[in-house]
Design an enzyme around this catalytic site. Structure first.
Site, mmCIF file in Angstrom:
data_model
loop_
_atom_site.group_PDB
_atom_site.id
_atom_site.type_symbol
_atom_site.label_atom_id
_atom_site.label_comp_id
_atom_site.label_asym_id
_atom_site.label_seq_id
_atom_site.Cartn_x
_atom_site.Cartn_y
_atom_site.Cartn_z
ATOM 1 N N GLY A 1 0.834 -1.209 0.000
ATOM 2 C CA GLY A 1 0.000 0.000 0.000
ATOM 3 C C GLY A 1 0.861 1.249 0.000
ATOM 4 O O GLY A 1 0.547 2.233 0.684
ATOM 5 N N ASN B 1 1.470 3.425 -2.318
ATOM 6 C CA ASN B 1 1.145 4.527 -3.233
ATOM 7 C C ASN B 1 0.336 5.637 -2.579
ATOM 8 O O ASN B 1 0.021 6.634 -3.218
ATOM 9 C CB ASN B 1 0.385 4.003 -4.457
ATOM 10 N N GLY C 1 -1.102 7.677 1.358
ATOM 11 C CA GLY C 1 -1.143 7.881 2.805
ATOM 12 C C GLY C 1 0.117 7.505 3.568
ATOM 13 O O GLY C 1 1.235 7.908 3.221
ATOM 14 N N GLY D 1 1.663 4.588 3.958
ATOM 15 C CA GLY D 1 2.615 3.720 3.238
ATOM 16 C C GLY D 1 3.546 4.524 2.350
ATOM 17 O O GLY D 1 4.752 4.234 2.249
ATOM 18 N N TYR E 1 -13.627 -4.375 9.619
ATOM 19 C CA TYR E 1 -12.310 -3.724 9.712
ATOM 20 C C TYR E 1 -11.722 -3.952 11.108
ATOM 21 O O TYR E 1 -10.580 -4.388 11.243
ATOM 22 C CB TYR E 1 -12.462 -2.225 9.424
HETATM 23 N N1 LIG Z 1 -5.824 6.708 8.470
HETATM 24 C C1 LIG Z 1 -6.090 6.360 9.725
HETATM 25 O O1 LIG Z 1 -6.669 7.129 10.507
HETATM 26 C C2 LIG Z 1 -5.669 5.005 10.223
HETATM 27 C C3 LIG Z 1 -5.939 4.686 11.574
HETATM 28 C C4 LIG Z 1 -5.549 3.459 12.052
HETATM 29 C C5 LIG Z 1 -4.902 2.566 11.217
HETATM 30 N N2 LIG Z 1 -4.665 2.881 9.915
HETATM 31 C C6 LIG Z 1 -3.985 1.890 9.066
HETATM 32 O O2 LIG Z 1 -2.925 2.501 8.365
HETATM 33 C C7 LIG Z 1 -2.675 1.745 7.167
HETATM 34 C C8 LIG Z 1 -2.528 2.691 5.989
HETATM 35 O O3 LIG Z 1 -3.759 3.330 5.745
HETATM 36 P P1 LIG Z 1 -3.881 4.835 5.236
HETATM 37 O O4 LIG Z 1 -4.602 5.576 6.276
HETATM 38 O O5 LIG Z 1 -2.581 5.322 4.746
HETATM 39 O O6 LIG Z 1 -4.929 4.655 4.043
HETATM 40 P P2 LIG Z 1 -4.807 4.805 2.459
HETATM 41 O O7 LIG Z 1 -4.229 6.117 2.111
HETATM 42 O O8 LIG Z 1 -6.163 4.460 1.943
HETATM 43 O O9 LIG Z 1 -3.770 3.677 2.071
HETATM 44 C C9 LIG Z 1 -4.143 2.325 1.990
HETATM 45 C C10 LIG Z 1 -3.254 1.667 0.964
HETATM 46 O O10 LIG Z 1 -3.612 0.275 0.897
HETATM 47 C C11 LIG Z 1 -3.725 -0.079 -0.464
HETATM 48 N N3 LIG Z 1 -4.600 -1.218 -0.691
HETATM 49 C C12 LIG Z 1 -5.901 -1.327 -0.390
HETATM 50 N N4 LIG Z 1 -6.371 -2.512 -0.817
HETATM 51 C C13 LIG Z 1 -5.328 -3.173 -1.379
HETATM 52 C C14 LIG Z 1 -5.185 -4.420 -2.003
HETATM 53 N N5 LIG Z 1 -6.199 -5.274 -2.139
HETATM 54 N N6 LIG Z 1 -3.965 -4.767 -2.468
HETATM 55 C C15 LIG Z 1 -2.918 -3.928 -2.366
HETATM 56 N N7 LIG Z 1 -3.000 -2.711 -1.796
HETATM 57 C C16 LIG Z 1 -4.205 -2.336 -1.313
HETATM 58 C C17 LIG Z 1 -4.297 1.171 -1.121
HETATM 59 O O11 LIG Z 1 -4.135 1.097 -2.525
HETATM 60 P P3 LIG Z 1 -5.129 1.892 -3.534
HETATM 61 O O12 LIG Z 1 -4.635 3.300 -3.547
HETATM 62 O O13 LIG Z 1 -4.927 1.163 -4.814
HETATM 63 O O14 LIG Z 1 -6.507 1.766 -2.979
HETATM 64 C C18 LIG Z 1 -3.435 2.232 -0.456
HETATM 65 O O15 LIG Z 1 -2.188 2.313 -1.081
HETATM 66 C C19 LIG Z 1 -3.823 0.760 7.046
HETATM 67 O O16 LIG Z 1 -3.405 -0.494 7.519
HETATM 68 C C20 LIG Z 1 -4.880 1.327 7.978
HETATM 69 O O17 LIG Z 1 -5.735 0.325 8.475
HETATM 70 C C21 LIG Z 1 -5.034 4.089 9.393
#
Ligand SMILES: NC(=O)c1ccc[n+]([C@@H]2O[C@H](COP(=O)([O-])OP(=O)(O)OC[C@H]3O[C@@H](n4cnc5c(N)ncnc54)[C@H](OP(=O)(O)O)[C@@H]3O)[C@@H](O)[C@H]2O)c1
Length: 330
Positions: free
Chosen positions: A56, A58, A60, A62, A211
């Site tokens: 992931g 690309n 946020g 990651g 989730y």
């Molecule tokens: N944001 C928050 O407040 C928060 C809070 C607690 C935990 N987290 C955790 O932090 C981590 C990163 O999340 P984020 O907040 O940075 O969200 P994000 O910006 O939506 O990033 C999620 C990433 O996961 C990728 N992804 C989703 N489904 C996938 C699949 N089937 N195969 C490969 N890649 C996939 C997405 O790719 P696409 O761009 O192609 O969709 C995107 O690159 C996650 O584990 C999330 O649960 C986030």
């Protein structure tokens, strides 16, 4: 009406107080983040010659994590499901980090076939892996089955990382010293463990509880894997990045997204959200620490009770091995 009478009206007075409170709250969030969270700038870890895989990558957190790893000299494999979004992120990370050691790997973590294909190509290219960040996740999806018969949310957030980590275990061990970082969530405490959820069955779930449950499974997996990897030089820990304004809410209805946007003023941005993940990836004081869960303040905390139960963890492990066909020799 004169300006003075507008300013001295009760509405204006209450509005000003509210605005000042909001700004003070925002300021305290920033101060807390600056002085009480681990200081990335003072971490001297150099990653030259090391290989890191970030799922992931690309978007946020990651993307921010990948950029910092690249800046520190690591060869970073950006594991993304969309070639287009991955290439765009690669170009941006390359420009920001001045690194020429970035590779794009295509993988859909909800598909076991895609993960196997990705792992096979990756192992040919990188026989040793020093860091695996299981970051990719989805939320906001109703129960949906993948073509392989797995629940989409559980497959992406739990079964996929389970399979990928197991397939890369040899490369992690060959690195001599390696870390696995599972990106969890504070929402794990709202979940419960029912293995039938993995295949779209089991006890009914409230909205988005899939989730929460998937993150709880990841916590159980973290503990069990750490136990299995004792003495191998590979550590595994999980971390909550906190509340971060990213695209994570993109599958929610517009009303939730507007609320998330309005509140985003108080949330961390992606770079701040990446700090706890980078702490687990880089901090020297965590050498040898394994099987722990870290809060968004980079402090070891106990995961929910269900994730600490060794019998539950063993049963979940066995079920996951069976579902991912890891028990079958290729
Ligand atoms: N944001 C928050 O407040 C928060 C809070 C607690 C935990 N987290 C955790 O932090 C981590 C990163 O999340 P984020 O907040 O940075 O969200 P994000 O910006 O939506 O990033 C999620 C990433 O996961 C990728 N992804 C989703 N489904 C996938 C699949 N089937 N195969 C490969 N890649 C996939 C997405 O790719 P696409 O761009 O192609 O969709 C995107 O690159 C996650 O584990 C999330 O649960 C986030």
């Amino acid at each position: 009406m004169s300006l003075w009478s507008v300013l001295s009206s009760p509405v204006w007075g209450a509005g000003s107080v509210l605005l000042i409170l909001v700004l003070l709250l925002r300021l305290s969030v920033q101060i807390w983040h600056k002085f009480y969270i681990w200081d990335l700038q003072h971490c001297s870890t150099d990653l030259t010659g090391k290989t890191a895989v970030v799922t992931g990558a690309n978007s946020g957190i990651g993307k921010a994590v990948s950029q910092e790893l690249a800046r520190r000299g690591a060869r970073v494999i950006l594991a993304c499901r969309s070639r287009e979004r991955g290439q765009q992120a690669l170009a941006e990370i390359q420009a920001a980090s001045k690194s020429s050691r970035l590779l794009l790997g295509e993988v859909d973590l909800s598909s076991m076939a895609s993960i196997r294909c990705f792992a096979q190509r990756l192992l040919q290219e990188c026989p040793e892996i020093h860091l695996l960040v299981n970051n990719a996740a989805v939320c906001g999806f109703p129960a949906t089955l993948t073509p392989e018969g797995l629940d989409l949310t559980f497959a992406t957030n739990y079964t996929g990382p389970f399979l990928l980590t197991n397939l890369l275990q040899g490369a992690l061990q060959r690195a001599g010293s390696a870390r696995v970082v599972n990106v969890s969530s504070f929402r794990q405490s709202h979940g419960y463990i029912d293995e039938d959820h993995l295949v779209g069955a089991g006890r009914p779930l409230a909205f988005n509880q899939n989730y929460d449950c998937s993150k709880l499974l990841l916590a159980s997996f973290t503990g069990k894997l750490a136990q299995r990897l004792q003495g191998t030089g590979v550590t595994v820990n999980s971390v909550d990045p906190g509340v971060v304004y990213t695209k994570i809410m993109k599958h929610f209805s517009w009303s939730y997204r507007i609320l998330f946007w309005l509140l985003s003023f108080f949330f961390k941005d992606s770079k701040q959200g990446a700090v706890p993940v980078l702490y687990l990836s880089l901090a020297k004081e965590l050498d040898g620490i394994s099987g722990k869960h870290f809060s968004s303040s980079c402090v070891i905390t106990l995961p929910p009770e269900a994730a600490q139960d060794p019998h539950v963890a063993q049963s979940l492990w066995n079920t996951s091995v069976r579902l991912t066909n890891l028990d079958k020799v290729d």
